[in-house]
Design a protein around this motif. Structure first.
Motif, PDB file in Angstrom:
ATOM      1  N   LEU A  45       0.825  -1.200   0.000  1.00 41.10           N
ATOM      2  CA  LEU A  45       0.000   0.000   0.000  1.00 41.10           C
ATOM      3  C   LEU A  45       0.865   1.257   0.000  1.00 41.10           C
ATOM      4  O   LEU A  45       1.710   1.433   0.870  1.00 41.10           O
ATOM      5  N   ILE A  46       0.582   2.140  -0.963  1.00 40.44           N
ATOM      6  CA  ILE A  46       1.338   3.388  -1.064  1.00 40.44           C
ATOM      7  C   ILE A  46       0.611   4.494  -0.301  1.00 40.44           C
ATOM      8  O   ILE A  46       1.162   5.126   0.599  1.00 40.44           O
ATOM      9  N   TYR A  47      -0.647   4.734  -0.674  1.00 40.26           N
ATOM     10  CA  TYR A  47      -1.494   5.735  -0.035  1.00 40.26           C
ATOM     11  C   TYR A  47      -2.936   5.241  -0.126  1.00 40.26           C
ATOM     12  O   TYR A  47      -3.290   4.464  -1.002  1.00 40.26           O
ATOM     13  N   PHE A  48      -3.763   5.761   0.783  1.00 43.65           N
ATOM     14  CA  PHE A  48      -5.192   5.554   0.640  1.00 43.65           C
ATOM     15  C   PHE A  48      -5.949   6.805   1.028  1.00 43.65           C
ATOM     16  O   PHE A  48      -5.392   7.719   1.674  1.00 43.65           O
ATOM     17  N   SER A  49      -7.210   6.839   0.624  1.00 41.01           N
ATOM     18  CA  SER A  49      -8.065   7.986   0.900  1.00 41.01           C
ATOM     19  C   SER A  49      -9.426   7.481   1.336  1.00 41.01           C
ATOM     20  O   SER A  49      -9.976   6.567   0.732  1.00 41.01           O
ATOM     21  N   MET A  54      -9.147  13.808   1.765  1.00 40.17           N
ATOM     22  CA  MET A  54      -8.546  13.128   2.917  1.00 40.17           C
ATOM     23  C   MET A  54      -7.629  12.031   2.397  1.00 40.17           C
ATOM     24  O   MET A  54      -8.002  11.270   1.491  1.00 40.17           O
ATOM     25  N   LYS A  55      -6.442  11.942   2.979  1.00 41.87           N
ATOM     26  CA  LYS A  55      -5.483  10.928   2.542  1.00 41.87           C
ATOM     27  C   LYS A  55      -4.638  10.485   3.728  1.00 41.87           C
ATOM     28  O   LYS A  55      -4.448  11.244   4.678  1.00 41.87           O
ATOM     29  N   GLU A  56      -4.160   9.258   3.613  1.00 36.47           N
ATOM     30  CA  GLU A  56      -3.301   8.703   4.653  1.00 36.47           C
ATOM     31  C   GLU A  56      -2.162   7.956   3.983  1.00 36.47           C
ATOM     32  O   GLU A  56      -2.365   7.310   2.946  1.00 36.47           O
ATOM     33  N   LYS A  57      -0.984   8.014   4.583  1.00 38.15           N
ATOM     34  CA  LYS A  57       0.146   7.252   4.060  1.00 38.15           C
ATOM     35  C   LYS A  57      -0.066   5.767   4.308  1.00 38.15           C
ATOM     36  O   LYS A  57      -0.610   5.367   5.337  1.00 38.15           O
ATOM     37  N   ILE A  60       4.505   2.326   2.016  1.00 37.16           N
ATOM     38  CA  ILE A  60       5.675   2.757   1.225  1.00 37.16           C
ATOM     39  C   ILE A  60       5.376   4.080   0.518  1.00 37.16           C
ATOM     40  O   ILE A  60       5.405   4.174  -0.702  1.00 37.16           O
ATOM     41  N   PRO A  61       5.129   5.176   1.252  1.00 34.52           N
ATOM     42  CA  PRO A  61       4.736   6.433   0.611  1.00 34.52           C
ATOM     43  C   PRO A  61       5.877   7.272   0.039  1.00 34.52           C
ATOM     44  O   PRO A  61       5.640   8.224  -0.704  1.00 34.52           O
ATOM     45  N   GLU A  62       7.109   6.913   0.354  1.00 35.29           N
ATOM     46  CA  GLU A  62       8.242   7.771  -0.023  1.00 35.29           C
ATOM     47  C   GLU A  62       8.342   7.891  -1.548  1.00 35.29           C
ATOM     48  O   GLU A  62       8.344   6.895  -2.261  1.00 35.29           O
ATOM     49  N   GLY A  63       8.433   9.129  -2.012  1.00 32.41           N
ATOM     50  CA  GLY A  63       8.565   9.392  -3.442  1.00 32.41           C
ATOM     51  C   GLY A  63       7.242   9.546  -4.170  1.00 32.41           C
ATOM     52  O   GLY A  63       7.217   9.775  -5.376  1.00 32.41           O
ATOM     53  N   TYR A  64       6.146   9.412  -3.412  1.00 29.87           N
ATOM     54  CA  TYR A  64       4.801   9.495  -4.000  1.00 29.87           C
ATOM     55  C   TYR A  64       3.959  10.538  -3.265  1.00 29.87           C
ATOM     56  O   TYR A  64       4.198  10.821  -2.102  1.00 29.87           O
ATOM     57  N   SER A  65       2.961  11.066  -3.958  1.00 32.06           N
ATOM     58  CA  SER A  65       1.915  11.849  -3.328  1.00 32.06           C
ATOM     59  C   SER A  65       0.607  11.496  -4.022  1.00 32.06           C
ATOM     60  O   SER A  65       0.612  10.798  -5.033  1.00 32.06           O
ATOM     61  N   VAL A  66      -0.495  11.958  -3.462  1.00 31.54           N
ATOM     62  CA  VAL A  66      -1.807  11.641  -4.036  1.00 31.54           C
ATOM     63  C   VAL A  66      -2.696  12.867  -4.001  1.00 31.54           C
ATOM     64  O   VAL A  66      -2.442  13.840  -3.282  1.00 31.54           O
TER      65      VAL A  66
END
Lengths: 112, 113
Positions: A45-49, A54-57, A60-66
Protein backbone atom coordinates in the motif's frame (compact mmCIF):
# COMPACT_ATOMS: atom_id res chain seq x y z
CA UNK A 1 -20.97 -3.68 -14.33
CA UNK A 2 -18.97 -1.99 -11.59
CA UNK A 3 -15.66 -0.57 -12.61
CA UNK A 4 -12.37 0.84 -11.48
CA UNK A 5 -10.62 2.36 -14.46
CA UNK A 6 -6.98 3.32 -14.66
CA UNK A 7 -6.09 5.78 -17.37
CA UNK A 8 -3.13 3.90 -18.86
CA UNK A 9 -2.17 0.23 -19.11
CA UNK A 10 1.45 0.99 -20.00
CA UNK A 11 3.61 4.06 -19.45
CA UNK A 12 7.26 4.76 -20.17
CA UNK A 13 8.76 7.82 -18.49
CA UNK A 14 12.20 9.29 -18.09
CA UNK A 15 14.06 9.65 -14.81
CA UNK A 16 13.17 12.95 -13.14
CA UNK A 17 9.82 13.40 -14.88
CA UNK A 18 6.69 14.15 -12.91
CA UNK A 19 4.23 11.30 -13.49
CA UNK A 20 0.47 11.23 -12.93
CA UNK A 21 -1.47 7.97 -12.65
CA UNK A 22 -5.23 8.40 -12.73
CA UNK A 23 -7.94 6.18 -11.31
CA UNK A 24 -11.71 6.55 -11.56
CA UNK A 25 -14.42 4.41 -9.91
CA UNK A 26 -18.14 4.40 -10.65
CA UNK A 27 -19.40 2.76 -7.45
CA UNK A 28 -19.58 5.83 -5.21
CA UNK A 29 -17.07 4.23 -2.84
CA UNK A 30 -15.62 6.28 0.00
CA UNK A 31 -12.33 4.41 0.17
CA UNK A 32 -9.70 4.39 -2.56
CA UNK A 33 -6.21 2.90 -2.58
CA UNK A 34 -2.99 2.83 -4.54
CA UNK A 35 -0.90 -0.34 -4.37
CA UNK A 36 2.38 -1.24 -5.94
CA UNK A 37 2.88 -4.83 -7.13
CA UNK A 38 6.36 -6.33 -7.47
CA UNK A 39 7.31 -10.01 -7.94
CA UNK A 40 7.81 -11.75 -4.64
CA UNK A 41 6.62 -8.73 -2.65
CA UNK A 42 2.90 -8.91 -3.33
CA UNK A 43 0.76 -5.80 -3.11
CA UNK A 44 2.13 -2.99 -0.98
CA UNK A 45 0.00 0.00 0.00
CA UNK A 46 1.34 3.39 -1.06
CA UNK A 47 -1.49 5.74 -0.04
CA UNK A 48 -5.19 5.55 0.64
CA UNK A 49 -8.06 7.99 0.90
CA UNK A 50 -11.28 7.63 2.88
CA UNK A 51 -12.98 10.80 1.70
CA UNK A 52 -12.56 13.70 -0.67
CA UNK A 53 -9.38 15.63 0.14
CA UNK A 54 -8.55 13.13 2.92
CA UNK A 55 -5.48 10.93 2.54
CA UNK A 56 -3.30 8.70 4.65
CA UNK A 57 0.15 7.25 4.06
CA UNK A 58 0.40 3.55 3.51
CA UNK A 59 3.45 1.37 4.01
CA UNK A 60 5.68 2.76 1.22
CA UNK A 61 4.74 6.43 0.61
CA UNK A 62 8.24 7.77 -0.02
CA UNK A 63 8.56 9.39 -3.44
CA UNK A 64 4.80 9.50 -4.00
CA UNK A 65 1.91 11.85 -3.33
CA UNK A 66 -1.81 11.64 -4.04
CA UNK A 67 -4.74 13.85 -4.82
CA UNK A 68 -8.45 13.31 -4.36
CA UNK A 69 -10.45 16.34 -5.41
CA UNK A 70 -13.58 14.38 -6.36
CA UNK A 71 -15.03 11.27 -4.79
CA UNK A 72 -14.71 9.16 -7.90
CA UNK A 73 -11.13 10.09 -8.80
CA UNK A 74 -7.86 9.28 -7.03
CA UNK A 75 -4.53 10.27 -8.55
CA UNK A 76 -1.06 9.00 -7.74
CA UNK A 77 1.80 11.41 -8.38
CA UNK A 78 5.47 10.57 -8.73
CA UNK A 79 7.12 13.90 -8.09
CA UNK A 80 10.43 12.95 -9.72
CA UNK A 81 10.35 9.47 -11.22
CA UNK A 82 13.25 7.16 -10.50
CA UNK A 83 14.17 3.77 -11.94
CA UNK A 84 13.28 2.02 -8.67
CA UNK A 85 9.69 3.13 -9.20
CA UNK A 86 9.41 0.88 -12.23
CA UNK A 87 6.53 -1.37 -11.24
CA UNK A 88 2.89 -2.36 -11.68
CA UNK A 89 0.54 0.11 -9.98
CA UNK A 90 -2.93 -1.01 -8.95
CA UNK A 91 -5.79 1.22 -7.88
CA UNK A 92 -8.66 -0.14 -5.78
CA UNK A 93 -11.85 1.11 -4.17
CA UNK A 94 -14.13 -0.23 -1.46
CA UNK A 95 -17.18 0.83 0.54
CA UNK A 96 -16.80 1.46 4.29
CA UNK A 97 -16.85 -1.45 6.72
CA UNK A 98 -13.95 -3.47 5.39
CA UNK A 99 -15.90 -5.08 2.59
CA UNK A 100 -14.85 -6.30 -0.85
CA UNK A 101 -12.30 -4.21 -2.72
CA UNK A 102 -12.49 -3.73 -6.48
CA UNK A 103 -9.28 -3.34 -8.44
CA UNK A 104 -8.39 -1.64 -11.68
CA UNK A 105 -6.46 -3.38 -14.44
CA UNK A 106 -3.19 -1.83 -13.39
CA UNK A 107 -0.66 0.51 -14.95
CA UNK A 108 2.73 -0.93 -15.80
CA UNK A 109 5.15 1.96 -15.40
CA UNK A 110 8.69 1.79 -16.72
CA UNK A 111 11.12 4.55 -15.75
CA UNK A 112 14.18 4.75 -17.98
CA UNK B 1 3.93 -5.77 8.44
CA UNK B 2 2.78 -8.01 5.61
CA UNK B 3 1.19 -11.39 6.36
CA UNK B 4 3.22 -14.38 5.23
CA UNK B 5 1.78 -16.76 2.67
CA UNK B 6 2.90 -20.34 2.11
CA UNK B 7 3.74 -21.99 -0.13
CA UNK B 8 5.12 -19.40 -2.55
CA UNK B 9 4.17 -21.57 -5.50
CA UNK B 10 2.31 -24.80 -6.13
CA UNK B 11 1.84 -26.91 -9.24
CA UNK B 12 -1.15 -29.23 -9.57
CA UNK B 13 -2.80 -31.51 -12.06
CA UNK B 14 -6.50 -31.06 -12.70
CA UNK B 15 -8.55 -32.67 -9.96
CA UNK B 16 -5.90 -32.36 -7.25
CA UNK B 17 -6.37 -30.39 -4.04
CA UNK B 18 -4.27 -27.58 -2.58
CA UNK B 19 -4.06 -25.50 0.59
CA UNK B 20 -2.67 -21.98 0.79
CA UNK B 21 -1.86 -20.54 4.19
CA UNK B 22 -1.75 -16.96 5.42
CA UNK B 23 -0.22 -16.02 8.75
CA UNK B 24 -0.09 -12.63 10.46
CA UNK B 25 1.90 -11.36 13.43
CA UNK B 26 -0.87 -8.88 14.29
CA UNK B 27 -4.38 -9.24 15.66
CA UNK B 28 -6.89 -9.45 12.85
CA UNK B 29 -10.49 -8.41 12.31
CA UNK B 30 -10.89 -10.21 9.00
CA UNK B 31 -9.05 -11.89 6.15
CA UNK B 32 -9.82 -11.38 2.46
CA UNK B 33 -8.79 -13.70 -0.36
CA UNK B 34 -8.24 -12.53 -3.94
CA UNK B 35 -7.16 -14.26 -7.14
CA UNK B 36 -5.27 -12.55 -9.93
CA UNK B 37 -4.98 -14.15 -13.35
CA UNK B 38 -2.09 -13.20 -15.57
CA UNK B 39 -2.53 -9.69 -16.96
CA UNK B 40 -5.77 -9.10 -15.08
CA UNK B 41 -6.94 -7.27 -11.98
CA UNK B 42 -7.15 -9.13 -8.66
CA UNK B 43 -10.68 -10.43 -8.10
CA UNK B 44 -12.33 -10.89 -4.73
CA UNK B 45 -13.04 -14.48 -3.63
CA UNK B 46 -14.26 -14.23 -0.04
CA UNK B 47 -14.04 -12.57 3.36
CA UNK B 48 -13.48 -14.42 6.61
CA UNK B 49 -14.59 -12.65 9.76
CA UNK B 50 -13.70 -13.33 13.37
CA UNK B 51 -15.45 -16.43 14.65
CA UNK B 52 -13.73 -19.15 12.63
CA UNK B 53 -16.51 -19.18 10.06
CA UNK B 54 -15.70 -21.19 6.99
CA UNK B 55 -16.85 -19.73 3.70
CA UNK B 56 -17.12 -21.26 0.28
CA UNK B 57 -16.96 -20.17 -3.32
CA UNK B 58 -17.52 -22.91 -5.90
CA UNK B 59 -15.05 -25.59 -4.81
CA UNK B 60 -12.90 -23.08 -2.97
CA UNK B 61 -13.36 -22.63 0.77
CA UNK B 62 -11.44 -20.97 3.57
CA UNK B 63 -11.12 -20.88 7.32
CA UNK B 64 -9.94 -18.26 9.79
CA UNK B 65 -8.47 -18.87 13.21
CA UNK B 66 -8.32 -15.45 14.85
CA UNK B 67 -6.49 -16.72 17.93
CA UNK B 68 -3.63 -17.98 15.79
CA UNK B 69 -4.03 -15.07 13.34
CA UNK B 70 -4.06 -17.54 10.49
CA UNK B 71 -6.24 -18.29 7.52
CA UNK B 72 -6.17 -21.13 5.03
CA UNK B 73 -7.64 -21.33 1.52
CA UNK B 74 -8.71 -24.79 0.34
CA UNK B 75 -8.96 -25.55 -3.36
CA UNK B 76 -10.73 -28.83 -4.00
CA UNK B 77 -10.68 -30.81 -7.27
CA UNK B 78 -8.76 -28.03 -8.98
CA UNK B 79 -9.67 -26.87 -12.48
CA UNK B 80 -7.52 -25.18 -15.12
CA UNK B 81 -9.39 -21.95 -14.39
CA UNK B 82 -7.99 -21.91 -10.86
CA UNK B 83 -4.53 -21.01 -12.13
CA UNK B 84 -3.34 -17.59 -10.98
CA UNK B 85 -1.78 -15.79 -8.06
CA UNK B 86 -3.68 -15.91 -4.77
CA UNK B 87 -3.36 -13.10 -2.26
CA UNK B 88 -4.57 -12.89 1.29
CA UNK B 89 -5.34 -9.44 2.61
CA UNK B 90 -5.64 -8.78 6.32
CA UNK B 91 -7.67 -6.12 8.08
CA UNK B 92 -6.74 -5.02 11.57
CA UNK B 93 -9.27 -4.09 14.25
CA UNK B 94 -9.88 -0.38 14.10
CA UNK B 95 -9.15 -0.21 10.41
CA UNK B 96 -12.45 -1.57 9.22
CA UNK B 97 -13.97 1.75 8.22
CA UNK B 98 -11.16 2.51 5.85
CA UNK B 99 -10.83 -1.03 4.53
CA UNK B 100 -7.07 -0.73 4.70
CA UNK B 101 -5.90 -4.18 3.62
CA UNK B 102 -2.36 -5.45 4.07
CA UNK B 103 -1.58 -8.11 1.48
CA UNK B 104 0.74 -11.08 1.56
CA UNK B 105 3.34 -11.72 -1.10
CA UNK B 106 1.10 -14.04 -3.09
CA UNK B 107 1.02 -17.75 -3.95
CA UNK B 108 1.34 -18.74 -7.61
CA UNK B 109 -0.95 -21.66 -8.41
CA UNK B 110 -0.52 -23.52 -11.70
CA UNK B 111 -2.95 -26.23 -12.74
CA UNK B 112 -1.95 -28.54 -15.60
CA UNK B 113 -4.26 -30.84 -17.60
Amino acid sequence: DVKVTQSSRYLVKRTGEKVFLECVQDMDHENMFWYRQDPGLGLRLIYFSYDVKMKEKGDIPEGYSVSREKKERFSLILESASTNQTSMYLCASSPPGGREAFFGQGTRLTVV
Amino acid sequence: QQPVQSPQAVILREGEDAVINCSSSKALYSVHWYRQKHGEAPVFLMILLKGGEQKGHEKISASFNEKKQQSSLYLTASQLSYSGTYFCGTLAPGGTSYGKLTFGQGTILTVHP
